[in-house]
Design a protein around this motif. Structure first.
Motif, PDB file in Angstrom:
ATOM      1  N   LYS A   1       0.842  -1.205   0.000  1.00  0.00           N
ATOM      2  CA  LYS A   1       0.000   0.000   0.000  1.00  0.00           C
ATOM      3  C   LYS A   1       0.872   1.248   0.000  1.00  0.00           C
ATOM      4  CE  LYS A   1      -3.638   2.349   2.625  1.00  0.00           C
ATOM      5  NZ  LYS A   1      -2.879   3.618   2.737  1.00  0.00           N
ATOM      6  N   ASN A   2       1.916   1.246   0.832  1.00  0.00           N
ATOM      7  CA  ASN A   2       2.819   2.403   0.902  1.00  0.00           C
ATOM      8  C   ASN A   2       3.525   2.632  -0.429  1.00  0.00           C
ATOM      9  OD1 ASN A   2       2.174   2.880   3.573  1.00  0.00           O
ATOM     10  ND2 ASN A   2       3.903   1.686   4.376  1.00  0.00           N
ATOM     11  N   ARG A   3       3.920   1.533  -1.076  1.00  0.00           N
ATOM     12  CA  ARG A   3       4.586   1.658  -2.378  1.00  0.00           C
ATOM     13  C   ARG A   3       3.643   2.255  -3.421  1.00  0.00           C
ATOM     14  NH1 ARG A   3       9.269  -2.061  -4.584  1.00  0.00           N
ATOM     15  NH2 ARG A   3      10.769  -1.599  -2.971  1.00  0.00           N
ATOM     16  N   VAL A   4       2.404   1.749  -3.432  1.00  0.00           N
ATOM     17  CA  VAL A   4       1.417   2.266  -4.380  1.00  0.00           C
ATOM     18  C   VAL A   4       1.154   3.744  -4.120  1.00  0.00           C
ATOM     19  CG1 VAL A   4      -1.000   2.144  -5.097  1.00  0.00           C
ATOM     20  CG2 VAL A   4       0.320   0.038  -4.776  1.00  0.00           C
ATOM     21  N   ASP A   5       1.021   4.115  -2.838  1.00  0.00           N
ATOM     22  CA  ASP A   5       0.791   5.519  -2.475  1.00  0.00           C
ATOM     23  C   ASP A   5       1.958   6.392  -2.919  1.00  0.00           C
ATOM     24  OD1 ASP A   5      -1.618   4.831  -1.367  1.00  0.00           O
ATOM     25  OD2 ASP A   5      -0.878   4.791   0.708  1.00  0.00           O
ATOM     26  N   ASN A   6       3.186   5.875  -2.744  1.00  0.00           N
ATOM     27  CA  ASN A   6       4.377   6.641  -3.144  1.00  0.00           C
ATOM     28  C   ASN A   6       4.414   6.847  -4.658  1.00  0.00           C
ATOM     29  OD1 ASN A   6       5.314   6.884  -0.536  1.00  0.00           O
ATOM     30  ND2 ASN A   6       6.603   5.054  -0.646  1.00  0.00           N
ATOM     31  N   LEU A   7       4.081   5.786  -5.405  1.00  0.00           N
ATOM     32  CA  LEU A   7       4.066   5.886  -6.865  1.00  0.00           C
ATOM     33  C   LEU A   7       3.007   6.879  -7.337  1.00  0.00           C
ATOM     34  CD1 LEU A   7       4.520   2.132  -7.874  1.00  0.00           C
ATOM     35  CD2 LEU A   7       6.163   3.984  -8.237  1.00  0.00           C
ATOM     36  N   ARG A   8       1.846   6.872  -6.693  1.00  0.00           N
ATOM     37  CA  ARG A   8       0.777   7.808  -7.047  1.00  0.00           C
ATOM     38  C   ARG A   8       1.208   9.239  -6.778  1.00  0.00           C
ATOM     39  NH1 ARG A   8      -4.380   4.503  -4.456  1.00  0.00           N
ATOM     40  NH2 ARG A   8      -4.675   3.063  -6.229  1.00  0.00           N
ATOM     41  N   GLU A   9       1.903   9.426  -5.657  1.00  0.00           N
ATOM     42  CA  GLU A   9       2.377  10.766  -5.308  1.00  0.00           C
ATOM     43  C   GLU A   9       3.402  11.266  -6.324  1.00  0.00           C
ATOM     44  OE1 GLU A   9       2.499  14.290  -3.515  1.00  0.00           O
ATOM     45  OE2 GLU A   9       1.146  12.648  -2.977  1.00  0.00           O
ATOM     46  N   ILE A  10       4.284  10.331  -6.753  1.00  0.00           N
ATOM     47  CA  ILE A  10       5.290  10.687  -7.767  1.00  0.00           C
ATOM     48  C   ILE A  10       4.601  11.089  -9.072  1.00  0.00           C
ATOM     49  CG2 ILE A  10       7.138   9.769  -9.233  1.00  0.00           C
ATOM     50  CD1 ILE A  10       7.984   8.056  -6.823  1.00  0.00           C
TER      51      ILE A  10
ATOM     52  N   ARG B   1       1.545  12.239  -9.458  1.00  0.00           N
ATOM     53  CA  ARG B   1       0.858  13.522  -9.265  1.00  0.00           C
ATOM     54  C   ARG B   1       1.840  14.684  -9.366  1.00  0.00           C
ATOM     55  NH1 ARG B   1      -2.581  10.749  -5.456  1.00  0.00           N
ATOM     56  NH2 ARG B   1      -1.088  11.203  -3.768  1.00  0.00           N
ATOM     57  N   SER B   2       3.017  14.480  -8.775  1.00  0.00           N
ATOM     58  CA  SER B   2       4.035  15.534  -8.806  1.00  0.00           C
ATOM     59  C   SER B   2       4.504  15.796 -10.224  1.00  0.00           C
ATOM     60  CB  SER B   2       5.234  15.134  -7.927  1.00  0.00           C
ATOM     61  OG  SER B   2       4.846  15.005  -6.582  1.00  0.00           O
ATOM     62  N   ARG B   3       4.702  14.711 -10.987  1.00  0.00           N
ATOM     63  CA  ARG B   3       5.142  14.857 -12.376  1.00  0.00           C
ATOM     64  C   ARG B   3       4.097  15.580 -13.213  1.00  0.00           C
ATOM     65  NH1 ARG B   3       7.790   8.835 -13.437  1.00  0.00           N
ATOM     66  NH2 ARG B   3       9.755   9.220 -12.311  1.00  0.00           N
ATOM     67  N   LYS B   4       2.803  15.200 -13.006  1.00  0.00           N
ATOM     68  CA  LYS B   4       1.728  15.854 -13.738  1.00  0.00           C
ATOM     69  C   LYS B   4       1.662  17.338 -13.404  1.00  0.00           C
ATOM     70  CE  LYS B   4      -1.392  11.909 -14.380  1.00  0.00           C
ATOM     71  NZ  LYS B   4      -2.720  11.353 -14.037  1.00  0.00           N
ATOM     72  N   ALA B   5       1.870  17.655 -12.135  1.00  0.00           N
ATOM     73  CA  ALA B   5       1.835  19.061 -11.705  1.00  0.00           C
ATOM     74  C   ALA B   5       2.958  19.856 -12.352  1.00  0.00           C
ATOM     75  CB  ALA B   5       1.936  19.134 -10.185  1.00  0.00           C
ATOM     76  N   VAL B   6       4.141  19.233 -12.457  1.00  0.00           N
ATOM     77  CA  VAL B   6       5.290  19.901 -13.075  1.00  0.00           C
ATOM     78  C   VAL B   6       5.038  20.127 -14.555  1.00  0.00           C
ATOM     79  CG1 VAL B   6       7.720  19.633 -13.715  1.00  0.00           C
ATOM     80  CG2 VAL B   6       6.975  19.029 -11.411  1.00  0.00           C
TER      81      VAL B   6
END
Length: 356
Positions: A333-342, A344-349
């Motif tokens: 779950k933590n890995r999936v959450d981390n990947l989603r956050e990454i 989201r950050s890339r999309k924002a950039v």
């Protein structure tokens, strides 16, 4: 490509098939570790190394890190040596720390035999021996029982009978460092390219026996205490190469032994066989009329203490398995959450760059 020394260390075809895929890296075997620093044996001598940052990032738990006995692929440099890959294991001995922590400790990897050492004095505990046998069988290695300090025992025959009842299919050796008895039979289980791990409580004579096999006192030992208990000497796991006899691994004493997973089908094969023969599929083997397990206890073929030990280990193993599954789900779950956050950050950039 690899000299006789590495073959003596156990570098067999099992590992060489994987080694050939790592060009530019060198193979080594972990002989000890302390605070993230690994001492390794290579075909060019001993050296120290750390795992790479990428290795740490990919590791999801204790089992993903090297332990004593593991073969690893390293990059050698003048400044420091880096472990980039751990080869697949053919066996792994683990224990769960006793108590509520549920922490798993890796004892040794790629072992062929496990010498379960227990002294024939006040340390002798048949229920603890059952636990040792269970984790030994579960490791993938073959257990051998080594009963030490026979010179301190007045009723060896009685103790041997107790051991025989719970060690079906396991060889038993009786030794004495005082009388120098049993050392030659122990040597018969060692051979070049094979690895043997010594486990047991503190002060049972593991280090003394290994020193005798080495032919020199490389490991510190101490006399037993006034209460007939052994003194703790070995503080960490260490791998030693014995010329012509392969590899031995000394381990610290384990007075308390929790279980992470166990192979009850071998360590309690007598009970498992009775359960298979029981005519009731949903029998709890407690008070049901006609239960073959309870009948065996009544007939004196099975002790109630052994049945209770079996049930306790079974409960512990199931509880540990549930804990492990829960932790694995949490890690995923933590890995999936981390990947989603990454993402989201890339999309924002990207969105920000498009707006410029």
């Amino acid at each position: 490509m690899y000299n006789t020394e590495m073959e003596d260390l156990g570098l067999s075809d099992f590992f060489l098939k994987e080694v050939k895929h790592f060009e530019g890296l060198h193979v080594a075997r972990v002989s000890s570790l302390s605070k993230g620093i690994y001492k390794l044996i290579t075909n060019q001598g001993e050296l120290k190394a750390e795992v790479s940052g990428k290795f740490r990032f990919k590791a999801t738990g204790t089992r993903d890190y090297p332990t004593v006995g593991d073969f690893v692929m390293i990059k050698r440099t003048d400044g420091n040596n880096i472990i980039h890959h751990m080869l697949s294991r053919k066996s792994l001995l683990v224990r769960k720390e006793a108590g509520m922590t549920q922490e798993t400790q890796l004892i040794a990897a790629n072992i062929d035999k496990i010498f379960i050492c227990m002294s024939l004095n006040n340390d002798f505990n048949i229920r603890r021996m059952e636990r040792y046998l269970s984790i030994a069988w579960d490791s993938g290695a073959t257990p051998v029982i080594v009963l030490t300090k026979a010179d301190l025992c007045l009723n060896i025959e009685v103790m041997l009978e107790e051991v025989s009842k719970i060690s079906i299919g396991v060889d038993v050796i009786v030794t004495s460092s005082v009388d120098k008895v049993g050392y030659e039979p122990v040597k018969n289980y060692l051979s070049s390219g094979q690895t043997v791990a010594f486990i047991g409580s503190s002060g049972v004579g593991k280090s003394t026996l290994i020193n005798a096999l080495l032919g020199q006192k490389l490991i510190e030992t101490r006399d037993i205490r006034n209460d007939d208990k052994g003194k703790h000497t070995t503080t960490r796991r260490e791998l030693y190469l014995i010329s012509g006899l392969g590899v031995v691994i000394d381990t610290p004493g384990m007075s308390e032994l929790g279980v992470q997973s166990v192979d009850l089908s071998k360590s309690f094969s007598d009970i498992e066989e009775l359960i298979k023969q029981c005519k009731f599929n949903d029998c709890q083997h407690k008070s049901e009329p006609g239960c073959i397990v309870q009948q065996a206890i009544t007939d004196g073929e099975l002790s109630n203490k052994r049945l209770q030990s079996y049930r306790k280990l079974e409960r512990e193993a199931k509880h540990a398995e549930m804990k492990m599954e829960s932790r694995e789900k949490e890690r995923l779950k933590n890995r999936v959450d981390n990947l989603r956050e990454i993402k989201r950050s890339r999309k924002a950039v990207k969105a920000k760059n498009r707006g410029r």
